[in-house]
Design a protein around this motif. Structure first.
Motif, PDB file in Angstrom:
ATOM      1  N   ASP A   1       0.815  -1.223   0.000  1.00 46.39           N
ATOM      2  CA  ASP A   1       0.000   0.000   0.000  1.00 46.39           C
ATOM      3  C   ASP A   1       0.846   1.269   0.000  1.00 46.39           C
ATOM      4  OD1 ASP A   1       0.904  -0.423   2.585  1.00 46.39           O
ATOM      5  OD2 ASP A   1      -0.940   0.276   3.540  1.00 46.39           O
ATOM      6  N   SER A   2       2.164   1.130  -0.148  1.00 42.35           N
ATOM      7  CA  SER A   2       3.033   2.302  -0.216  1.00 42.35           C
ATOM      8  C   SER A   2       3.160   2.785  -1.659  1.00 42.35           C
ATOM      9  CB  SER A   2       4.429   1.954   0.322  1.00 42.35           C
ATOM     10  OG  SER A   2       5.114   1.108  -0.580  1.00 42.35           O
ATOM     11  N   MET A   3       3.796   3.950  -1.824  1.00 41.01           N
ATOM     12  CA  MET A   3       4.014   4.466  -3.167  1.00 41.01           C
ATOM     13  C   MET A   3       4.963   3.553  -3.940  1.00 41.01           C
ATOM     14  SD  MET A   3       5.223   8.186  -4.502  1.00 41.01           S
ATOM     15  CE  MET A   3       3.707   8.919  -3.957  1.00 41.01           C
ATOM     16  N   LEU A   4       5.990   3.033  -3.277  1.00 42.16           N
ATOM     17  CA  LEU A   4       6.899   2.106  -3.959  1.00 42.16           C
ATOM     18  C   LEU A   4       6.154   0.848  -4.378  1.00 42.16           C
ATOM     19  CD1 LEU A   4      10.103   2.435  -1.746  1.00 42.16           C
ATOM     20  CD2 LEU A   4       9.809   3.217  -4.103  1.00 42.16           C
ATOM     21  N   GLY A   5       5.292   0.354  -3.496  1.00 45.36           N
ATOM     22  CA  GLY A   5       4.477  -0.811  -3.844  1.00 45.36           C
ATOM     23  C   GLY A   5       3.636  -0.540  -5.082  1.00 45.36           C
ATOM     24  N   ALA A   6       3.051   0.638  -5.141  1.00 44.15           N
ATOM     25  CA  ALA A   6       2.223   1.003  -6.302  1.00 44.15           C
ATOM     26  C   ALA A   6       3.068   1.172  -7.563  1.00 44.15           C
ATOM     27  CB  ALA A   6       1.446   2.288  -6.008  1.00 44.15           C
ATOM     28  N   MET A   7       4.267   1.750  -7.407  1.00 50.95           N
ATOM     29  CA  MET A   7       5.139   1.942  -8.570  1.00 50.95           C
ATOM     30  C   MET A   7       5.568   0.606  -9.172  1.00 50.95           C
ATOM     31  SD  MET A   7       7.652   4.987  -7.248  1.00 50.95           S
ATOM     32  CE  MET A   7       8.733   4.927  -8.666  1.00 50.95           C
ATOM     33  N   PHE A   8       5.902  -0.346  -8.313  1.00 49.86           N
ATOM     34  CA  PHE A   8       6.495  -1.578  -8.800  1.00 49.86           C
ATOM     35  C   PHE A   8       5.507  -2.730  -8.949  1.00 49.86           C
ATOM     36  CE2 PHE A   8      10.017   1.029  -7.508  1.00 49.86           C
ATOM     37  CZ  PHE A   8      10.852   0.898  -8.593  1.00 49.86           C
ATOM     38  N   THR A   9       4.219  -2.428  -8.795  1.00 47.80           N
ATOM     39  CA  THR A   9       3.178  -3.394  -9.169  1.00 47.80           C
ATOM     40  C   THR A   9       2.409  -2.879 -10.381  1.00 47.80           C
ATOM     41  OG1 THR A   9       1.625  -2.438  -7.574  1.00 47.80           O
ATOM     42  CG2 THR A   9       2.896  -4.378  -6.860  1.00 47.80           C
ATOM     43  N   GLY A  10       2.884  -1.782 -10.960  1.00 51.71           N
ATOM     44  CA  GLY A  10       2.298  -1.266 -12.184  1.00 51.71           C
ATOM     45  C   GLY A  10       1.150  -0.301 -11.996  1.00 51.71           C
ATOM     46  N   GLN A  11       0.814   0.039 -10.766  1.00 56.61           N
ATOM     47  CA  GLN A  11      -0.287   0.973 -10.528  1.00 56.61           C
ATOM     48  C   GLN A  11       0.109   2.408 -10.843  1.00 56.61           C
ATOM     49  OE1 GLN A  11      -1.910   0.305  -6.558  1.00 56.61           O
ATOM     50  NE2 GLN A  11      -1.160  -1.799  -6.683  1.00 56.61           N
ATOM     51  N   ILE A  12       1.391   2.722 -10.685  1.00 56.12           N
ATOM     52  CA  ILE A  12       1.930   4.042 -11.002  1.00 56.12           C
ATOM     53  C   ILE A  12       3.065   3.816 -11.991  1.00 56.12           C
ATOM     54  CG2 ILE A  12       3.162   6.065 -10.117  1.00 56.12           C
ATOM     55  CD1 ILE A  12       1.877   5.604  -7.415  1.00 56.12           C
ATOM     56  N   PRO A  13       3.066   4.515 -13.116  1.00 60.97           N
ATOM     57  CA  PRO A  13       4.158   4.332 -14.082  1.00 60.97           C
ATOM     58  C   PRO A  13       5.487   4.851 -13.516  1.00 60.97           C
ATOM     59  CG  PRO A  13       2.609   6.018 -14.839  1.00 60.97           C
ATOM     60  CD  PRO A  13       2.062   5.473 -13.566  1.00 60.97           C
ATOM     61  N   VAL A  14       6.580   4.220 -13.952  1.00 59.17           N
ATOM     62  CA  VAL A  14       7.910   4.627 -13.488  1.00 59.17           C
ATOM     63  C   VAL A  14       8.678   5.264 -14.635  1.00 59.17           C
ATOM     64  CG1 VAL A  14       8.018   2.862 -11.690  1.00 59.17           C
ATOM     65  CG2 VAL A  14       8.923   2.358 -13.951  1.00 59.17           C
ATOM     66  N   LEU A  15       9.664   6.074 -14.266  1.00 56.30           N
ATOM     67  CA  LEU A  15      10.565   6.700 -15.237  1.00 56.30           C
ATOM     68  C   LEU A  15      11.909   5.990 -15.180  1.00 56.30           C
ATOM     69  CD1 LEU A  15       9.903  10.462 -14.423  1.00 56.30           C
ATOM     70  CD2 LEU A  15       9.047   9.171 -16.381  1.00 56.30           C
ATOM     71  N   ARG A  16      12.651   6.021 -16.279  1.00 61.41           N
ATOM     72  CA  ARG A  16      14.003   5.463 -16.311  1.00 61.41           C
ATOM     73  C   ARG A  16      14.970   6.572 -16.702  1.00 61.41           C
ATOM     74  NH1 ARG A  16      14.524   0.018 -15.458  1.00 61.41           N
ATOM     75  NH2 ARG A  16      12.654  -1.188 -15.835  1.00 61.41           N
ATOM     76  N   ASP A  17      16.182   6.507 -16.129  1.00 64.43           N
ATOM     77  CA  ASP A  17      17.210   7.456 -16.525  1.00 64.43           C
ATOM     78  C   ASP A  17      17.867   6.962 -17.810  1.00 64.43           C
ATOM     79  OD1 ASP A  17      19.035   5.472 -15.807  1.00 64.43           O
ATOM     80  OD2 ASP A  17      19.749   6.504 -14.014  1.00 64.43           O
ATOM     81  N   ASN A  18      18.872   7.687 -18.308  1.00 63.43           N
ATOM     82  CA  ASN A  18      19.496   7.329 -19.586  1.00 63.43           C
ATOM     83  C   ASN A  18      20.298   6.027 -19.527  1.00 63.43           C
ATOM     84  OD1 ASN A  18      21.570   8.295 -18.055  1.00 63.43           O
ATOM     85  ND2 ASN A  18      22.200   9.905 -19.491  1.00 63.43           N
ATOM     86  N   ARG A  19      20.511   5.471 -18.342  1.00 67.65           N
ATOM     87  CA  ARG A  19      21.216   4.186 -18.205  1.00 67.65           C
ATOM     88  C   ARG A  19      20.267   3.023 -17.947  1.00 67.65           C
ATOM     89  NH1 ARG A  19      27.042   5.158 -15.653  1.00 67.65           N
ATOM     90  NH2 ARG A  19      27.516   7.024 -16.837  1.00 67.65           N
ATOM     91  N   GLY A  20      18.971   3.299 -17.923  1.00 66.74           N
ATOM     92  CA  GLY A  20      17.985   2.241 -17.712  1.00 66.74           C
ATOM     93  C   GLY A  20      17.579   2.024 -16.269  1.00 66.74           C
ATOM     94  N   ASN A  21      18.148   2.793 -15.344  1.00 69.56           N
ATOM     95  CA  ASN A  21      17.753   2.680 -13.935  1.00 69.56           C
ATOM     96  C   ASN A  21      16.391   3.321 -13.722  1.00 69.56           C
ATOM     97  OD1 ASN A  21      20.391   1.677 -13.172  1.00 69.56           O
ATOM     98  ND2 ASN A  21      21.113   3.790 -13.318  1.00 69.56           N
ATOM     99  N   VAL A  22      15.583   2.738 -12.853  1.00 70.02           N
ATOM    100  CA  VAL A  22      14.325   3.382 -12.477  1.00 70.02           C
ATOM    101  C   VAL A  22      14.698   4.653 -11.724  1.00 70.02           C
ATOM    102  CG1 VAL A  22      12.234   3.194 -11.093  1.00 70.02           C
ATOM    103  CG2 VAL A  22      13.043   1.217 -12.396  1.00 70.02           C
ATOM    104  N   PHE A  23      14.160   5.791 -12.170  1.00 70.74           N
ATOM    105  CA  PHE A  23      14.516   7.078 -11.586  1.00 70.74           C
ATOM    106  C   PHE A  23      13.432   7.548 -10.626  1.00 70.74           C
ATOM    107  CE2 PHE A  23      14.358  11.741 -11.559  1.00 70.74           C
ATOM    108  CZ  PHE A  23      15.612  11.992 -11.030  1.00 70.74           C
ATOM    109  N   ILE A  24      13.860   7.924  -9.403  1.00 71.97           N
ATOM    110  CA  ILE A  24      12.957   8.497  -8.400  1.00 71.97           C
ATOM    111  C   ILE A  24      13.604   9.804  -7.931  1.00 71.97           C
ATOM    112  CG2 ILE A  24      11.811   8.168  -6.174  1.00 71.97           C
ATOM    113  CD1 ILE A  24      12.113   5.125  -6.619  1.00 71.97           C
ATOM    114  N   ASP A  25      12.903  10.888  -8.105  1.00 72.04           N
ATOM    115  CA  ASP A  25      13.437  12.218  -7.782  1.00 72.04           C
ATOM    116  C   ASP A  25      13.212  12.546  -6.303  1.00 72.04           C
ATOM    117  OD1 ASP A  25      14.591  14.676  -8.061  1.00 72.04           O
ATOM    118  OD2 ASP A  25      12.843  15.619  -8.979  1.00 72.04           O
TER     119      ASP A  25
END
Length: 182
Positions: free
Chosen positions: A41-65
């Motif tokens: 039920d956390s934001m990370l849980g939502a990001m990594f279960t596909g409920q919230i889309p994620v961004l990637r940096d230019n090296r392919g890492n998931v980016f969190i600002d």
């Protein structure tokens, strides 16, 4: 933006099984999807279960600002379900703010317990106090700096409250007050 749960993209499917590389505020971390979704039920849980889309940096890492240095403690909490902070940790307020942003309720509760167990001086609270005393119809102002950083015989740091009985003893000695030492 990338949905890690998209079944049509083979690279997304691999992301679910491989370690997940993260770029959090410029700090690079690698962890598992299981760790990131431990609190569903956390934001990370939502990001990594596909409920919230994620961004990637230019090296392919998931980016969190967010604050990358403090994220270390959040990630370690998700790994072990234990809040492990170094002695004298001074960024508790920032950690609380980040835990609140990521909506990790169990971590917020652990932070509250931790705060209650830490001396006021290490929580960023006041290192001294001001006491006003009415003695013989004269108001005296005393500034007290507790002995928070002195070591006792055991090598442990004394509590800030250890100096209060000493100070009150001095106050009760009227000769001391009349000599104008304070």
């Amino acid at each position: 933006m990338l949905n890690l749960n998209s079944p049509d993209d083979n690279s997304n499917r691999n992301s679910l099984q491989d370690p997940v590389p993260l770029n959090v505020g410029g700090e690079i971390y690698t962890t598992t999807l299981d760790t990131l979704t431990r609190c569903r039920d956390s934001m990370l849980g939502a990001m990594f279960t596909g409920q919230i889309p994620v961004l990637r940096d230019n090296r392919g890492n998931v980016f969190i600002d967010r604050d990358g240095k403090v994220f270390r403690y959040i990630l370690n909490y998700l790994r072990s379900s234990s809040l492990d902070l170094p002695h004298g940790f001074s960024e508790l307020e920032l950690l609380r703010r980040e835990a609140d942003f990521f909506q990790i309720r169990p971590l917020l509760e652990e932070i509250r317990h931790y705060e209650a167990s830490v001396p006021l001086s290490l929580r960023g609270g006041p290192l001294g106090a001001m006491i006003m005393v009415n003695v013989d119809s004269k108001v005296r102002v005393f500034k007290v700096r507790p002995m928070c950083r002195s070591e006792s015989d055991t090598g442990l740091y004394k509590s800030c409250t250890d100096s209060l009985p000493v100070f009150l003893s001095i106050l009760s000695n009227s000769n001391f007050l009349h000599r104008g030492k304070y």
